[in-house]
Design a protein around this motif. Structure first.
Motif: not given
Length: 508
Positions: A135-138, A160-163
């Protein structure tokens, strides 16, 4: 053993009392003991009761219960009181500065208030406490998007997609690629998204629209068909599919599609625009104008609707009305050469030669690829005795045609327009250079004899294929959601569909 232990205690009351004193029952701290009750009422959306319990608990704890303040801030945000919720989340961050959730909520409130740079600072602080939070990265990517820092936005969305892979992250990343002109990368992102979520109709529709924009009709139809398979009433896919059918002249089939869409979005301007263009293709001009007028009423600042109204009125030789709508379209989109060309046609028929000349000059200045603009200008100049400038425009038209042929092996020129170009070339005595028309012997001799039979000063026909009608593909959203993603979930859903039909020539 355990039973023996209890039996001993039962026979020795004094020992039992001593045990209870030494091992009292655990009690929750006063600030935490009613958190479970707050949570139960919150998830049940019983906000009034939840706020009453929070008020009592905060009075008992002198405002030191972090969870009660947190839930109260969430409720205030749901009620639209963003500034008050921000202050409460900041209080939570002061009570527990090591909580990443508190910092995320502060950043979220700042984002909703439009303070994107401040939100980025808090999200970075939260990321230091929890590096593997999707959520933070997105949300960092979204914040950077709104301050137009597309490089950092792309970087954080990829993280975010990697997470964790989420549909809305794919959608956001694809939109960024489209905004920076990287259509191939956008298509690749949406392909990955469809592989991850093959039943997401929004992703399928968006990918189909991209293929439609690129002219890859087979792939566009495949993805739009899949979207309609999962949701037969998906009006975005219906509009896009109908627009594609209009491109190939299947007006009746497109109209059947639009009937379904009309049940879902009866007040969609692009829908009525496309219906009007279907009637126009069937030469039912009064019905076309009626539908286009409705589209114009629903969306008075849509230049494509105004363009089409001007085109239909030109076809009906209602030149004053055409001038009115084309002038309005130019005010909204002053960078389109074809609009000025149509305006020049209307002015020519209104016998305003001076302003028609200015409109043609503006058209050829703005348009770099459409040979029709130069051909009409050449005919206009020839009919008004300026053969030298007419020859210049004719040669510019030929250059554009060669350029189009080189860029596309499947390029086909309009037959009626080829015939008019031949006649114009004969009149200017450059017909031998028309290698691109490749006419047969019969047609060449016929056209030459026709041109030769014209007496000097007889005006050539003009306005051949006046313009290319505009239809829209799924640019209407019935209900725009509120929240973080409301501004970017509607991705690139309006396209122009060209070459729907050719217009018949009008004579000056």
């Amino acid at each position: 053993s355990l039973p023996l232990h209890f039996s001993v205690l039962s026979q020795a009351p004094d020992l039992r009392e001593t045990f209870i004193v030494l091992h009292p029952a655990p009690e929750l701290p006063i600030v935490e003991r009613r958190n479970w009750l707050i949570h139960q009422h919150y998830i049940r959306k019983d906000y009034d009761t939840c706020k009453a319990i929070i008020k009592e608990l905060l009075q008992e704890t002198n405002g030191m219960c972090e969870y009660a303040i947190y839930v109260q801030a969430l409720i205030l945000r749901l009620e639209g009181k963003i500034q008050q919720s921000l202050e409460l989340f900041q209080s939570c961050a002061i009570l527990n500065p090591s909580s990443a959730d508190n910092l995320k909520q502060v950043a979220r409130s700042l984002f909703l208030l439009g303070k994107h740079k401040a939100a980025i600072e808090f999200y970075h602080e939260a990321a230091r406490l929890n590096e593997k939070d999707w959520e933070i990265s997105h949300n960092l990517g979204v914040c950077y998007f709104f301050i137009k820092d597309f490089k950092n936005a792309e970087e954080h969305l990829n993280i975010a997609l990697q997470i964790s892979r989420h549909d809305k992250t794919f959608m956001m990343l694809g939109k960024i690629h489209l905004l920076v002109g990287e259509t191939d990368k956008a298509i690749e992102v949406y392909r990955r998204a469809v592989e991850y979520s093959p039943e997401n109709t929004e992703l399928l529709t968006t990918l189909g629209l991209l293929f439609l924009q690129l002219g890859k009709y087979q792939k566009a139809f495949e993805h739009l068909g899949n979207a309609l398979t999962f949701d037969p009433n998906n009006y975005k896919a219906i509009l896009a599919a109908g627009s594609m059918m209009q491109t190939h002249g299947d007006f009746d089939v497109a109209m059947n599609k639009y009937r379904v869409a009309a049940c879902a979005v009866p007040e969609s301007p692009p829908l009525w625009n496309n219906i009007g263009m279907c009637f126009f293709g069937k030469k039912k001009y009064v019905a076309a104008i009626s539908c286009l007028k409705r589209a114009h009423y629903l969306s008075p600042f849509d230049w494509k609707v105004l363009y089409n109204l001007g085109l239909v009125h030109l076809t009906m030789q209602q030149f004053a009305s055409a001038f009115h709508f084309l002038s309005a379209a130019i005010n909204l989109n002053p960078r389109m050469g074809e609009l000025f060309m149509l305006l020049a046609v209307a002015l020519t028929n209104l016998e305003d030669v001076e302003n028609a000349t200015r409109a043609y000059e503006q058209a050829v200045t703005l348009d770099e690829s459409n040979p029709l603009v130069n051909l009409n200008f050449a005919i206009f100049l020839y009919n008004h005795g300026d053969k030298k400038r007419a020859l210049d425009q004719y040669q510019e038209m030929e250059r554009k045609v060669y350029q189009l042929q080189d860029s596309s092996s499947n390029f086909e020129f309009d037959p009626e327009l080829m015939d008019m170009a031949q006649k114009m070339g004969t009149a200017l005595q450059v017909a031998e250079s028309l290698a691109w028309t490749k006419p047969g012997k019969d047609s060449k001799s016929k056209s030459n004899s026709t041109a030769a039979s014209k007496t000097p000063g007889t005006p050539l026909g003009t306005n051949q294929a006046l313009g290319q009608a505009m239809s829209s593909a799924a640019s209407y959203s019935k209900n725009i959601p509120t929240g973080t993603n409301s501004r970017y979930t509607q991705t690139m859903l309006c396209f122009l569909t060209f070459n729907l039909w050719s217009m018949r020539p009008n004579t000056i």
